[in-house]
Design a protein around this motif. Structure first.
Motif, PDB file in Angstrom:
ATOM      1  N   LYS A 205       0.821  -1.217   0.000  1.00 35.00           N
ATOM      2  CA  LYS A 205       0.000   0.000   0.000  1.00 35.00           C
ATOM      3  C   LYS A 205       0.853   1.265   0.000  1.00 35.00           C
ATOM      4  CE  LYS A 205      -4.078  -2.121   0.640  1.00 35.00           C
ATOM      5  NZ  LYS A 205      -5.199  -2.050  -0.330  1.00 35.00           N
ATOM      6  N   THR A 206       1.996   1.221   0.689  1.00 31.97           N
ATOM      7  CA  THR A 206       2.801   2.442   0.810  1.00 31.97           C
ATOM      8  C   THR A 206       3.740   2.652  -0.371  1.00 31.97           C
ATOM      9  OG1 THR A 206       4.340   1.205   2.237  1.00 31.97           O
ATOM     10  CG2 THR A 206       2.663   2.564   3.317  1.00 31.97           C
ATOM     11  N   GLU A 207       3.668   1.806  -1.373  1.00 29.98           N
ATOM     12  CA  GLU A 207       4.336   2.127  -2.640  1.00 29.98           C
ATOM     13  C   GLU A 207       3.853   3.477  -3.165  1.00 29.98           C
ATOM     14  OE1 GLU A 207       4.774  -2.493  -4.291  1.00 29.98           O
ATOM     15  OE2 GLU A 207       3.338  -1.115  -5.200  1.00 29.98           O
ATOM     16  N   LEU A 208       2.640   3.847  -2.767  1.00 30.99           N
ATOM     17  CA  LEU A 208       2.041   5.110  -3.211  1.00 30.99           C
ATOM     18  C   LEU A 208       2.892   6.316  -2.805  1.00 30.99           C
ATOM     19  CD1 LEU A 208      -0.424   6.653  -4.386  1.00 30.99           C
ATOM     20  CD2 LEU A 208      -1.440   6.543  -2.099  1.00 30.99           C
ATOM     21  N   LEU A 209       3.543   6.241  -1.643  1.00 38.69           N
ATOM     22  CA  LEU A 209       4.247   7.405  -1.106  1.00 38.69           C
ATOM     23  C   LEU A 209       5.393   7.859  -2.000  1.00 38.69           C
ATOM     24  CD1 LEU A 209       4.370   6.403   2.674  1.00 38.69           C
ATOM     25  CD2 LEU A 209       2.560   7.603   1.411  1.00 38.69           C
ATOM     26  N   GLU A 210       5.941   6.939  -2.786  1.00 43.38           N
ATOM     27  CA  GLU A 210       7.038   7.291  -3.681  1.00 43.38           C
ATOM     28  C   GLU A 210       6.575   8.199  -4.818  1.00 43.38           C
ATOM     29  OE1 GLU A 210       9.447   3.969  -4.885  1.00 43.38           O
ATOM     30  OE2 GLU A 210       8.885   2.835  -3.084  1.00 43.38           O
ATOM     31  N   MET A 212       4.242  10.665  -4.355  1.00 41.76           N
ATOM     32  CA  MET A 212       3.671  11.875  -3.774  1.00 41.76           C
ATOM     33  C   MET A 212       4.746  12.929  -3.594  1.00 41.76           C
ATOM     34  SD  MET A 212       1.107  10.424  -0.840  1.00 41.76           S
ATOM     35  CE  MET A 212       0.703  12.119  -0.326  1.00 41.76           C
ATOM     36  N   PRO A 213       4.366  14.202  -3.646  1.00 42.72           N
ATOM     37  CA  PRO A 213       5.356  15.268  -3.423  1.00 42.72           C
ATOM     38  C   PRO A 213       5.809  15.293  -1.966  1.00 42.72           C
ATOM     39  CG  PRO A 213       3.139  16.186  -3.550  1.00 42.72           C
ATOM     40  CD  PRO A 213       3.017  14.741  -3.923  1.00 42.72           C
ATOM     41  N   GLU A 214       6.998  15.839  -1.723  1.00 48.56           N
ATOM     42  CA  GLU A 214       7.524  15.907  -0.359  1.00 48.56           C
ATOM     43  C   GLU A 214       6.651  16.765   0.543  1.00 48.56           C
ATOM     44  OE1 GLU A 214      11.581  16.828   0.153  1.00 48.56           O
ATOM     45  OE2 GLU A 214      12.302  15.172  -1.091  1.00 48.56           O
ATOM     46  N   ASN A 215       5.967  17.755  -0.029  1.00 48.57           N
ATOM     47  CA  ASN A 215       5.087  18.604   0.779  1.00 48.57           C
ATOM     48  C   ASN A 215       3.664  18.063   0.841  1.00 48.57           C
ATOM     49  OD1 ASN A 215       4.278  19.119  -1.833  1.00 48.57           O
ATOM     50  ND2 ASN A 215       4.264  21.356  -1.623  1.00 48.57           N
ATOM     51  N   GLY A 216       3.482  16.801   0.453  1.00 48.56           N
ATOM     52  CA  GLY A 216       2.164  16.179   0.533  1.00 48.56           C
ATOM     53  C   GLY A 216       1.804  15.817   1.963  1.00 48.56           C
ATOM     54  N   LEU A 217       0.567  15.379   2.147  1.00 51.92           N
ATOM     55  CA  LEU A 217       0.060  14.990   3.467  1.00 51.92           C
ATOM     56  C   LEU A 217      -0.349  13.520   3.436  1.00 51.92           C
ATOM     57  CD1 LEU A 217      -0.946  15.661   6.353  1.00 51.92           C
ATOM     58  CD2 LEU A 217      -3.166  16.223   5.320  1.00 51.92           C
ATOM     59  N   VAL A 218       0.149  12.741   4.395  1.00 45.79           N
ATOM     60  CA  VAL A 218      -0.234  11.341   4.544  1.00 45.79           C
ATOM     61  C   VAL A 218      -1.104  11.229   5.787  1.00 45.79           C
ATOM     62  CG1 VAL A 218       0.603   8.979   4.824  1.00 45.79           C
ATOM     63  CG2 VAL A 218       1.912  10.607   3.445  1.00 45.79           C
ATOM     64  N   ARG A 233       8.485  10.556   4.291  1.00 39.73           N
ATOM     65  CA  ARG A 233       9.126  11.859   4.086  1.00 39.73           C
ATOM     66  C   ARG A 233       8.107  12.982   4.028  1.00 39.73           C
ATOM     67  NH1 ARG A 233       8.995  12.910  -1.582  1.00 39.73           N
ATOM     68  NH2 ARG A 233       8.131  11.120  -2.729  1.00 39.73           N
ATOM     69  N   GLN A 234       6.831  12.632   3.828  1.00 36.71           N
ATOM     70  CA  GLN A 234       5.785  13.644   3.807  1.00 36.71           C
ATOM     71  C   GLN A 234       5.305  13.935   5.240  1.00 36.71           C
ATOM     72  OE1 GLN A 234       5.595  10.781   2.005  1.00 36.71           O
ATOM     73  NE2 GLN A 234       5.763  11.419  -0.132  1.00 36.71           N
ATOM     74  N   ARG A 235       4.567  15.003   5.381  1.00 28.24           N
ATOM     75  CA  ARG A 235       3.927  15.292   6.666  1.00 28.24           C
ATOM     76  C   ARG A 235       2.881  14.219   6.952  1.00 28.24           C
ATOM     77  NH1 ARG A 235      -0.400  19.090   7.767  1.00 28.24           N
ATOM     78  NH2 ARG A 235      -0.270  19.639   5.552  1.00 28.24           N
ATOM     79  N   LYS A 236       2.824  13.763   8.186  1.00 26.57           N
ATOM     80  CA  LYS A 236       1.902  12.688   8.560  1.00 26.57           C
ATOM     81  C   LYS A 236       0.924  13.185   9.613  1.00 26.57           C
ATOM     82  CE  LYS A 236       1.955   8.237  10.956  1.00 26.57           C
ATOM     83  NZ  LYS A 236       2.833   7.236  11.605  1.00 26.57           N
ATOM     84  N   LEU A 237      -0.332  12.768   9.481  1.00 25.53           N
ATOM     85  CA  LEU A 237      -1.385  13.155  10.411  1.00 25.53           C
ATOM     86  C   LEU A 237      -2.204  11.914  10.736  1.00 25.53           C
ATOM     87  CD1 LEU A 237      -3.582  16.323  10.176  1.00 25.53           C
ATOM     88  CD2 LEU A 237      -4.682  14.103  10.416  1.00 25.53           C
ATOM     89  N   CYS A 238      -2.500  11.712  12.018  1.00 20.07           N
ATOM     90  CA  CYS A 238      -3.254  10.526  12.454  1.00 20.07           C
ATOM     91  C   CYS A 238      -4.691  10.892  12.817  1.00 20.07           C
ATOM     92  CB  CYS A 238      -2.585   9.879  13.659  1.00 20.07           C
ATOM     93  SG  CYS A 238      -0.979   9.148  13.317  1.00 20.07           S
ATOM     94  N   PHE A 239      -5.627  10.037  12.412  1.00 16.00           N
ATOM     95  CA  PHE A 239      -7.009  10.171  12.869  1.00 16.00           C
ATOM     96  C   PHE A 239      -7.409   8.886  13.584  1.00 16.00           C
ATOM     97  CE2 PHE A 239      -7.250   8.445   8.568  1.00 16.00           C
ATOM     98  CZ  PHE A 239      -8.122   7.380   8.716  1.00 16.00           C
ATOM     99  N   GLY A 240      -8.350   8.991  14.530  1.00 14.68           N
ATOM    100  CA  GLY A 240      -8.791   7.797  15.242  1.00 14.68           C
ATOM    101  C   GLY A 240      -9.433   8.142  16.565  1.00 14.68           C
TER     102      GLY A 240
END
Length: 440
Positions: A205-210, A212-218, A233-240
């Motif tokens: 699933k995380t093959e997607l991150l390659e 995405m732009p560095e300033n993207g949001l995961v 390498r992107q900004r990460k935000l957790c929900f839950g």
């Protein structure tokens, strides 16, 4: 498609144009000739049972500006663009279309809950932006291009569902979609025959991150252990629901079949929210939608309104009140995680719980263990467990050799006032069980 012509389609795909018409405008594309309307290109995909090349003439007559194909059928004058591989050409064209747009693109993936999250996010973004979203089940290497082709000058945001079952697929989807924001719903036990275990699912699933732009949001489900520990390498935000999540739910209250209410909390944001659809998993979809909405500047009141607008899609946790029983029709698909969540959600409702469960497929060598575990969850919830399918026999409860035998015995097992969960992998066709229950 923005500014696309037949000649440009040939250029981007490296194809050869036959029959002229290079100046014609191409507004989008379809892979079913019956869906062709003027301006929509027909992609003639060869298949095991049906060959799209047999319908090129009909597509052109219906107004297709051109057809994308591997050969020109006898008697067809064109315009036809020929390429060695139609599916690969669609991917190349989709990547070009994505590169032409500057609107925010949200990619939604995960082992389960993708469609629910995609719909919820689209509802929230739709309160501020003209939002395009994946339709039907177009989340694979043939469907994602069709979604990207639909992005037009009027589009202000796009929500694209990304589904895979093997390594490498997300690389190809990511190269097309290149999302600015990625949403990960859950890393669960699905497609394990190909992916091995949950860590394999995460890796795929995380093959997607390659892409995405560095300033993207995961944006990830912070209650999922593997996603909570994800480094990128992107900004990460957790929900839950966990206290450490950046976007979390407080004051959760189950409203039974009417859904649930809770407060979305994120920094200074306090958004009182109601989901009008049943199921605990809806809270996670709403939190993902709120996270994306906050990131893209949707006002709090509009986030709440968008979440409240959500309606279940297809046979995903659809609640049916027959007047005698309550059916939870959740037979679109199944894996151990989604099925156990469905059982726990159904136990929140009143009345006796009946779980009618079938095989969960593509689980690899631990399939029997996962079926036993899922059956135990139903029995520990106090449910009457009815099963059908060779793998489902391991769940325990009352097992039927075939679906027909199960359906025939329903009048003997179901009582007025029961809440009945129906869930199995899609190929088990348990919608037949739901239809039989409606007739009781």
């Amino acid at each position: 498609m923005i500014g696309m012509t037949v000649s440009k389609v040939a250029e981007y795909t490296g194809g050869t144009l036959h029959g002229g018409g290079g100046e014609r405008e191409v507004l989008g594309a379809v892979r079913d000739n019956r869906e062709v309307t003027p301006g929509l290109m027909f992609c003639a995909l060869p298949g095991a049972r049906v060959d799209g090349h047999d319908f090129i003439g009909a597509a052109l007559e219906a107004g297709a500006p051109c057809c994308l194909a591997q050969r020109v059928p006898e008697g067809v004058a064109g315009p036809v663009i020929t390429v060695p591989d139609v599916a690969r050409a669609m991917a190349e064209l989709a990547s070009a279309c994505r590169g032409a747009v500057k609107v925010p693109v949200v990619g939604v993936t995960g082992s389960s809950g993708k469609t629910t999250a995609k719909e919820m996010i689209a509802r929230v973004l739709g309160r501020k932006f003209r939002t395009l979203k994946t339709e039907k089940n177009f989340n694979n290497e043939l469907g994602v291009p069709l979604t990207l082709f639909r992005i037009g000058p009027e589009t202000e945001a796009a929500v694209v569902e990304l589904g895979i079952s093997n390594f490498g697929e997300m690389h190809r989807l990511g190269a097309m979609a290149r999302p600015d924001i990625a949403v990960y719903t859950l890393i669960g036990r699905s497609h394990l025959e190909a992916l091995g275990d949950r860590r394999g699912v995460l890796r795929a699933k995380t093959e997607l991150l390659e892409h995405m732009p560095e300033n993207g949001l995961v944006t990830v489900n912070g209650d999922d252990d593997l996603l909570a520990g994800l480094e990128c390498r992107q900004r990460k935000l957790c929900f839950g629901l966990g206290a450490g999540c950046d976007v979390r739910a407080e004051n959760y209250r189950c409203l039974g079949a009417e859904g649930s209410s809770f407060t979305v909390v994120s920094g200074e944001h306090r958004i009182d929210t109601r989901v009008s659809a049943y199921g605990r998993h809806m809270v996670y979809a709403a939190l993902a939608a709120a996270a994306v909405g906050i990131e893209l500047g949707v006002p709090d009141a509009e986030i709440a309104a968008g979440i409240a607008e959500y309606e279940p899609v297809g046979r995903r946790a659809s609640v049916i009140d027959t007047g005698k029983i309550t059916i939870i029709d959740d037979c679109y698909n199944a894996n151990p995680d989604s099925t156990q969540m469905a059982i726990k959600s159904a136990s929140d409702l009143g009345g006796r719980l009946v779980c009618i469960l079938g095989d969960m497929l593509e689980l690899g060598e631990r399939s029997e263990e996962f079926h036993i575990e899922t059956g135990r969850t139903a029995l520990e919830a106090g449910a009457l467990l009815l099963t059908s399918g060779p793998r489902a026999a391991a769940m325990g409860g009352r097992h039927y050799a075939g679906k027909a035998e199960l359906i025939a015995d329903l009048p003997n097992q179901i009582r007025p006032g029961d809440r009945v969960l129906v869930k199995a992998s899609h190929s088990m066709a348990f919608e037949d069980v739901t239809e039989a229950l409606k007739e009781l």
